[in-house]
Design an enzyme around this catalytic site. Structure first.
Site, short mmCIF file in Angstrom:
data_model
loop_
_atom_site.label_atom_id
_atom_site.label_comp_id
_atom_site.label_asym_id
_atom_site.label_seq_id
_atom_site.Cartn_x
_atom_site.Cartn_y
_atom_site.Cartn_z
N CYS A 120 0.81 -1.18 0.01
CA CYS A 120 0.27 -0.08 0.12
C CYS A 120 0.76 1.26 0.05
O CYS A 120 0.34 2.26 -0.35
CB CYS A 120 -1.02 -0.07 1.11
SG CYS A 120 -2.00 -1.50 1.07
N HIS A 122 -3.59 7.19 3.49
CA HIS A 122 -3.85 5.94 2.89
C HIS A 122 -5.49 5.41 3.31
O HIS A 122 -5.59 5.20 4.69
CB HIS A 122 -3.02 4.78 3.42
CG HIS A 122 -3.27 3.43 2.67
ND1 HIS A 122 -3.82 3.18 1.43
CD2 HIS A 122 -3.23 2.09 3.42
CE1 HIS A 122 -4.11 2.04 1.12
NE2 HIS A 122 -3.90 1.35 2.26
N ASN A 170 -9.88 -0.11 0.21
CA ASN A 170 -8.54 0.08 0.19
C ASN A 170 -7.87 -0.60 -1.17
O ASN A 170 -8.00 -1.60 -1.46
CB ASN A 170 -7.97 -0.85 1.47
CG ASN A 170 -6.60 -1.05 1.28
OD1 ASN A 170 -5.82 -0.21 0.52
ND2 ASN A 170 -5.87 -1.67 2.38
N1 COA Z 1 -18.14 -9.03 8.75
C1 COA Z 1 -18.71 -9.63 9.54
N2 COA Z 1 -17.89 -10.15 10.85
C2 COA Z 1 -16.67 -9.96 10.44
C3 COA Z 1 -16.12 -9.69 9.33
C4 COA Z 1 -17.04 -9.19 8.26
N3 COA Z 1 -16.65 -8.82 7.21
N4 COA Z 1 -14.87 -9.67 9.25
C5 COA Z 1 -14.33 -10.17 10.70
N5 COA Z 1 -15.32 -10.42 11.13
C6 COA Z 1 -15.78 -10.88 12.75
C7 COA Z 1 -14.59 -11.67 13.26
O1 COA Z 1 -14.57 -12.92 12.75
C8 COA Z 1 -14.88 -11.57 14.72
O2 COA Z 1 -15.75 -12.34 15.29
P1 COA Z 1 -15.37 -13.27 16.50
O3 COA Z 1 -15.31 -11.96 17.57
O4 COA Z 1 -16.70 -13.95 16.71
O5 COA Z 1 -14.17 -14.01 16.23
C9 COA Z 1 -15.08 -10.17 14.77
O6 COA Z 1 -15.61 -9.72 13.61
C10 COA Z 1 -14.20 -8.97 15.21
O7 COA Z 1 -12.91 -9.36 14.33
P2 COA Z 1 -11.54 -8.41 14.29
O8 COA Z 1 -10.75 -8.84 13.34
O9 COA Z 1 -11.07 -8.43 16.04
O10 COA Z 1 -12.28 -7.12 13.97
P3 COA Z 1 -11.62 -5.72 13.84
O11 COA Z 1 -12.43 -4.84 14.54
O12 COA Z 1 -10.21 -5.76 14.02
O13 COA Z 1 -11.81 -5.39 12.17
C11 COA Z 1 -10.41 -5.36 10.38
C12 COA Z 1 -11.12 -6.10 11.36
C13 COA Z 1 -9.71 -6.20 9.23
C14 COA Z 1 -11.41 -4.17 9.57
C15 COA Z 1 -9.49 -4.32 11.04
O14 COA Z 1 -8.40 -5.09 11.68
C16 COA Z 1 -8.54 -3.63 10.20
O15 COA Z 1 -9.14 -2.93 9.38
N6 COA Z 1 -7.10 -3.79 10.34
C17 COA Z 1 -6.33 -3.20 9.24
C18 COA Z 1 -6.55 -3.57 7.83
C19 COA Z 1 -5.78 -2.98 6.77
O16 COA Z 1 -6.10 -1.88 6.63
N7 COA Z 1 -5.09 -3.63 6.06
C20 COA Z 1 -4.44 -3.34 4.71
C21 COA Z 1 -3.24 -2.58 5.24
S1 COA Z 1 -3.07 -1.18 4.04
#
Ligand code: COA
Length: 332
Positions: free
Chosen positions: A118, A259, A289
């Protein structure tokens, strides 16, 4: 690190492109166990653009590049280098930049890719700035382009809701001595975090096998919480550093282009920097993204709609797999 009280490189033109097809959160509800509400609340994304069948990464880059050249009032024959930030080239090799160069008809000029996920566009711009500054090159096309839909695991709800396709480009040229241009850039990588965001198979460590394909290992894997934490911390520090390197204050910055990975990351960075939401250039809601295309897509949009004006100062910062991150302060 680089700094310059008077810029050596100006931004001669910016252009961008997003494919026509839009994938909404509602459409994703039919693919994986998710909801529009979850995606909007946890990421700020409502929809993303997805490349058409047969539309390659260099096809998208070509449109953005042509638009940037028009904005710069230059022809492909005026270019003397192409640097593309991408992790989804048309082919594993040669570089997307080689495919793009051929399509542009700019034969012979050095054309290469930068793999910084990214942060790819920011890396490309920073490298281009050094070549212009050395006096060896005059007009460098830098591109951020990604066709993430081809490496997205459409069965993994933790990642497939996040990404989109797109392209953005800028032409870098020597400064005119009027104070406009790239004031400072920063690039960083923390290679201890390679396993937090990657495509595991298909490289020399684990060449592709049917088992790896079946296990989803030829697609993006991410430990979202790891990336989240590092993104907030590193985007904040890199932003502060870019401003400090240019001998300026955050209050002097007119626009911040973060970003567009997750609205919650952006909000936390803005809160740490103590900058108001009105200074942020945001389009994550409509594009998701788009990796290295994210910064130039947002940048171009804000130039086109008149928000970013000549003479204003823009701070851009991005972080992605590696993890690699970068920032730049630019006077328009
Ligand atoms: N829809 C519904 N539930 C979802 C889901 C979706 N699309 N994706 C994950 N979940 C669930 C998980 O399974 C988890 O369930 P559980 O508690 O039963 O295990 C719950 O939601 C929380 O998951 P978690 O991963 O802790 O959520 P989060 O608040 O961290 O959000 C992201 C997940 C991916 C959105 C977040 O971590 C993020 O944005 N990270 C950075 C990603 C990024 O920017 N990457 C690119 C880098 S440039």
């Amino acid at each position: 690190m680089s700094s310059a009280s008077s810029p050596r490189t100006r931004i001669a033109g910016v252009g961008a492109y997003a494919p026509e097809k839009i994938l909404t959160n509602a459409a994703l509800e039919a693919l994986v166990d998710t909801t529009d509400e979850w995606i909007r609340e946890r990421t700020g994304i409502r929809e993303r653009h997805i490349a058409a069948d047969g539309e390659t990464t260099s096809d998208m880059a070509l449109v953005a590049a042509k638009r940037a050249l028009v904005a710069a009032n230059l022809e492909p024959s005026d270019l003397d280098m192409i640097i593309v930030g991408t992790v989804t080239s048309d082919t594993i090799f040669p570089a997307c930049a080689a495919h793009l160069q051929h399509k542009l008809g700019a034969k012979g000029i050095p054309s290469f890719d930068v793999s910084a996920a990214c942060a790819g566009f920011m890396y490309a711009m920073s490298i281009g700035d050094r070549f212009i500054g050395s006096g060896s090159h005059k007009n460098i096309l830098v591109v951020g382009v990604e066709r993430l839909s081809s490496v997205t695991n459409w069965e993994d709800r933790g990642t497939c809701v996040l990404f989109g396709d797109g392209a953005g480009a800028a032409v870098l040229s020597p400064s005119r001595g009027d104070g406009a241009g790239i004031l400072s850039t920063r690039m960083h990588t923390d290679g201890s975090l390679t396993e937090s965001l990657l495509i595991r198979a298909g490289g020399s460590r684990e060449p592709t096998t049917p088992e790896l394909i079946a296990g989803g290992h030829t697609k993006i894997k991410m430990i979202g919480s790891d990336i989240f934490k590092h993104a907030v911390r590193n985007l904040t520090s890199a932003s502060l550093d870019a401003v400090k390197d240019a001998g300026m204050e955050l209050a002097d910055v007119d626009w911040i282009i973060p970003h567009q990975a997750n609205m919650r990351i952006i909000s936390q960075v803005a809160a740490r920097l103590k900058v108001p939401q009105e200074k942020l250039v945001l389009n994550i809601e409509r594009y998701g993204n788009t990796s290295s295309a994210s910064i130039p897509l947002a940048w171009n949009e804000a130039i086109q709609d008149g928000r970013i004006k000549p003479g204003q100062t823009v701070l851009a910062c991005a972080l992605g797999g590696g993890v690699s991150w970068a920032s730049a302060l630019i006077r328009m």
